[in-house]
Design a protein around this motif. Structure first.
Motif, PDB file in Angstrom:
ATOM      1  N   ALA A  57      49.848   3.578  56.791  1.00 44.31           N
ATOM      2  CA  ALA A  57      48.909   3.046  55.798  1.00 44.31           C
ATOM      3  C   ALA A  57      49.040   1.531  55.667  1.00 44.31           C
ATOM      4  O   ALA A  57      48.115   0.857  55.202  1.00 44.31           O
ATOM      5  CB  ALA A  57      49.152   3.722  54.451  1.00 44.31           C
ATOM      6  N   SER A  58      50.182   0.981  56.105  1.00 47.54           N
ATOM      7  CA  SER A  58      50.373  -0.469  56.030  1.00 47.54           C
ATOM      8  C   SER A  58      49.436  -1.219  56.961  1.00 47.54           C
ATOM      9  O   SER A  58      49.289  -2.431  56.858  1.00 47.54           O
ATOM     10  CB  SER A  58      51.831  -0.831  56.352  1.00 47.54           C
ATOM     11  N   TRP A  59      48.794  -0.500  57.886  1.00 50.17           N
ATOM     12  CA  TRP A  59      47.841  -1.137  58.810  1.00 50.17           C
ATOM     13  C   TRP A  59      46.448  -1.243  58.200  1.00 50.17           C
ATOM     14  O   TRP A  59      45.544  -1.805  58.801  1.00 50.17           O
ATOM     15  CB  TRP A  59      47.734  -0.343  60.104  1.00 50.17           C
ATOM     16  N   CYS A  60      46.272  -0.671  57.005  1.00 50.29           N
ATOM     17  CA  CYS A  60      44.946  -0.600  56.390  1.00 50.29           C
ATOM     18  C   CYS A  60      44.760  -1.677  55.330  1.00 50.29           C
ATOM     19  O   CYS A  60      45.732  -2.232  54.809  1.00 50.29           O
ATOM     20  CB  CYS A  60      44.741   0.780  55.757  1.00 50.29           C
ATOM     21  N   ALA A  61      43.510  -1.949  55.020  1.00 51.45           N
ATOM     22  CA  ALA A  61      43.202  -2.956  54.006  1.00 51.45           C
ATOM     23  C   ALA A  61      43.822  -2.571  52.663  1.00 51.45           C
ATOM     24  O   ALA A  61      44.292  -3.426  51.917  1.00 51.45           O
ATOM     25  CB  ALA A  61      41.690  -3.115  53.878  1.00 51.45           C
ATOM     26  N   ASN A  62      43.816  -1.286  52.352  1.00 53.39           N
ATOM     27  CA  ASN A  62      44.490  -0.778  51.145  1.00 53.39           C
ATOM     28  C   ASN A  62      45.685   0.046  51.601  1.00 53.39           C
ATOM     29  O   ASN A  62      45.545   1.221  51.971  1.00 53.39           O
ATOM     30  CB  ASN A  62      43.537   0.082  50.319  1.00 53.39           C
ATOM     31  N   PRO A  63      46.891  -0.538  51.587  1.00 54.48           N
ATOM     32  CA  PRO A  63      48.066   0.170  52.090  1.00 54.48           C
ATOM     33  C   PRO A  63      48.714   1.112  51.079  1.00 54.48           C
ATOM     34  O   PRO A  63      49.687   1.792  51.413  1.00 54.48           O
ATOM     35  CB  PRO A  63      49.019  -0.976  52.432  1.00 54.48           C
ATOM     36  N   HIS A  64      48.180   1.151  49.868  1.00 60.36           N
ATOM     37  CA  HIS A  64      48.822   1.929  48.804  1.00 60.36           C
ATOM     38  C   HIS A  64      48.337   3.381  48.832  1.00 60.36           C
ATOM     39  O   HIS A  64      47.682   3.871  47.897  1.00 60.36           O
ATOM     40  CB  HIS A  64      48.555   1.280  47.445  1.00 60.36           C
ATOM     41  N   LYS A  65      48.673   4.048  49.889  1.00 58.49           N
ATOM     42  CA  LYS A  65      48.307   5.459  50.064  1.00 58.49           C
ATOM     43  C   LYS A  65      49.225   6.048  51.126  1.00 58.49           C
ATOM     44  O   LYS A  65      50.001   5.329  51.777  1.00 58.49           O
ATOM     45  CB  LYS A  65      46.844   5.584  50.502  1.00 58.49           C
ATOM     46  N   GLY A  66      49.136   7.332  51.311  1.00 60.72           N
ATOM     47  CA  GLY A  66      49.993   7.978  52.290  1.00 60.72           C
ATOM     48  C   GLY A  66      49.594   7.640  53.721  1.00 60.72           C
ATOM     49  O   GLY A  66      48.405   7.462  54.023  1.00 60.72           O
ATOM     50  N   SER A  67      50.583   7.525  54.575  1.00 58.55           N
ATOM     51  CA  SER A  67      50.306   7.356  55.993  1.00 58.55           C
ATOM     52  C   SER A  67      49.858   8.696  56.571  1.00 58.55           C
ATOM     53  O   SER A  67      49.887   9.726  55.894  1.00 58.55           O
ATOM     54  CB  SER A  67      51.555   6.846  56.721  1.00 58.55           C
ATOM     55  N   THR A  68      49.442   8.704  57.829  1.00 58.19           N
ATOM     56  CA  THR A  68      48.888   9.934  58.393  1.00 58.19           C
ATOM     57  C   THR A  68      49.177  10.013  59.888  1.00 58.19           C
ATOM     58  O   THR A  68      49.921   9.189  60.432  1.00 58.19           O
ATOM     59  CB  THR A  68      47.366  10.008  58.124  1.00 58.19           C
ATOM     60  N   TRP A  69      48.593  11.002  60.532  1.00 59.89           N
ATOM     61  CA  TRP A  69      48.774  11.212  61.967  1.00 59.89           C
ATOM     62  C   TRP A  69      47.409  11.481  62.587  1.00 59.89           C
ATOM     63  O   TRP A  69      46.671  12.345  62.117  1.00 59.89           O
ATOM     64  CB  TRP A  69      49.689  12.427  62.212  1.00 59.89           C
ATOM     65  N   ASN A  70      47.056  10.728  63.592  1.00 59.12           N
ATOM     66  CA  ASN A  70      45.818  10.977  64.319  1.00 59.12           C
ATOM     67  C   ASN A  70      46.108  11.870  65.524  1.00 59.12           C
ATOM     68  O   ASN A  70      47.149  11.733  66.172  1.00 59.12           O
ATOM     69  CB  ASN A  70      45.187   9.668  64.802  1.00 59.12           C
ATOM     70  N   TYR A  71      45.166  12.746  65.825  1.00 56.01           N
ATOM     71  CA  TYR A  71      45.348  13.626  66.984  1.00 56.01           C
ATOM     72  C   TYR A  71      44.017  14.246  67.384  1.00 56.01           C
ATOM     73  O   TYR A  71      43.050  14.228  66.622  1.00 56.01           O
ATOM     74  CB  TYR A  71      46.371  14.727  66.685  1.00 56.01           C
ATOM     75  N   MET A  72      44.005  14.803  68.592  1.00 57.74           N
ATOM     76  CA  MET A  72      42.817  15.478  69.114  1.00 57.74           C
ATOM     77  C   MET A  72      43.236  16.860  69.616  1.00 57.74           C
ATOM     78  O   MET A  72      44.208  16.987  70.357  1.00 57.74           O
ATOM     79  CB  MET A  72      42.197  14.669  70.254  1.00 57.74           C
ATOM     80  N   SER A  73      42.491  17.871  69.203  1.00 60.37           N
ATOM     81  CA  SER A  73      42.854  19.235  69.583  1.00 60.37           C
ATOM     82  C   SER A  73      41.612  20.117  69.636  1.00 60.37           C
ATOM     83  O   SER A  73      40.701  19.975  68.814  1.00 60.37           O
ATOM     84  CB  SER A  73      43.854  19.809  68.579  1.00 60.37           C
TER      85      SER A  73
END
Length: 204
Positions: A87-103
Motif C-alpha cells: 500500500a506504500s506504493w499508492c497515493a493513499n498508503p493508509h490501507k492494507g497491502s495486497t497480492w496481485n495474481y492471475m488464475s
C-alpha cells in the motif's frame, strides 16, 4: 474462488491465450475414500466446436490417476504472474497491502485415452514444446522404439472439457491512475516484470 466482479476476465480469447502461456496446472480430485489427491502437469488447450478442452497425460500407477478413475470430477487451477503489492506504493498508503495474481479455474470430468490417440497426442505435445523442431532428438517421432515401448504403457492420456470456467485476474483494477502506474514501476524495479507487463496491457 475469489468472486469480485472487477477481477473477472470475460474475454474468451484473453483466457485462451493465458491458458496457453501458463500451461503447467494443478489438478485435484477426490478418491472413493473421500481423501483429496492432486498433481501438477502441463496441458495443451483446445478450443473445439463444443467448448474448451484441456488435454494432458499422467503416470498410471499414482494415487491421483486411481482417484480420477474412481471419481472423474476434477478441478484444474492454472496460475500466472503473482506478487505482493504494498500500500506504500499508492497515493493513499493508509490501507492494507495486497497480492496481485492471475488464475483460471476449470471444472470438468476426466476422460482417459490410450493407444493411437495417446501416440498422436504425444507427437503433438513433444513437437509443440520443442518449438516445432523436427530434428530434435526428444520429439516422439525421433525416440527409439525400445524407449517408447518401455515407457508408453506406464502413462495414460487425460482429457477434460471445461464444464465450468472461472477467473481471477486481480491486477489492481480499483486503483487510481497514479497509484496504478507506480505499482507497475515498483514491480519492475523488483524484477517482477511479468506481473508488471500484464498490468501494462490493461492501461486504457
Amino acid at each position: 474462488m475469489y468472486n469480485v466482479p472487477i477481477y473477472k476476465e470475460t474475454d474468451q480469447q484473453v483466457i485462451f491465450d493465458f491458458l496457453k502461456e501458463y500451461p503447467f496446472a494443478f489438478i485435484t480430485g477426490v478418491g472413493s475414500d473421500g481423501r483429496p489427491v492432486a498433481t501438477q502437469i502441463p496441458f495443451l488447450v483446445e478450443d473445439r466446436d463444443d467448448g474448451l478442452y484441456v488435454v494432458g497425460h499422467v503416470m498410471k500407477n499414482t494415487d491421483h490417476c486411481k482417484a480420477f478413475k474412481e471419481n472423474p470430477d476434477v478441478l484444474i487451477v492454472f496460475s500466472g504472474p503473482q506478487g505482493y503489492v504494498s500500500a506504500s506504493w499508492c497515493a493513499n498508503p493508509h490501507k492494507g497491502s495486497t497480492w496481485n495474481y492471475m488464475s483460471v479455474h476449470i471444472k470438468g470430468k476426466v476422460h482417459f485415452f490410450e493407444g493411437e490417440k495417446l501416440v498422436t497426442f504425444m507427437k503433438r505435445f513433444t513437437l509443440i514444446h520443442e518449438e516445432g523442431n523436427t530434428n530434435s532428438p526428444t520429439i516422439y517421432d525421433n525416440l527409439s522404439n525400445d524407449y517408447t515401448e518401455k515407457w508408453m504403457p506406464h502413462i495414460v492420456g487425460i482429457e477434460i472439457k471445461a464444464d465450468k470456467l472461472d477467473t481471477v485476474f486481480k491486477l489492481s483494477q480499483g486503483l487510481d491512475k497514479e497509484s496504478y502506474a507506480n505499482v507497475i514501476t515498483q514491480l519492475e524495479q523488483r524484477g517482477n516484470t511479468k506481473l508488471a507487463f500484464e498490468m501494462k496491457k490493461r492501461i486504457k
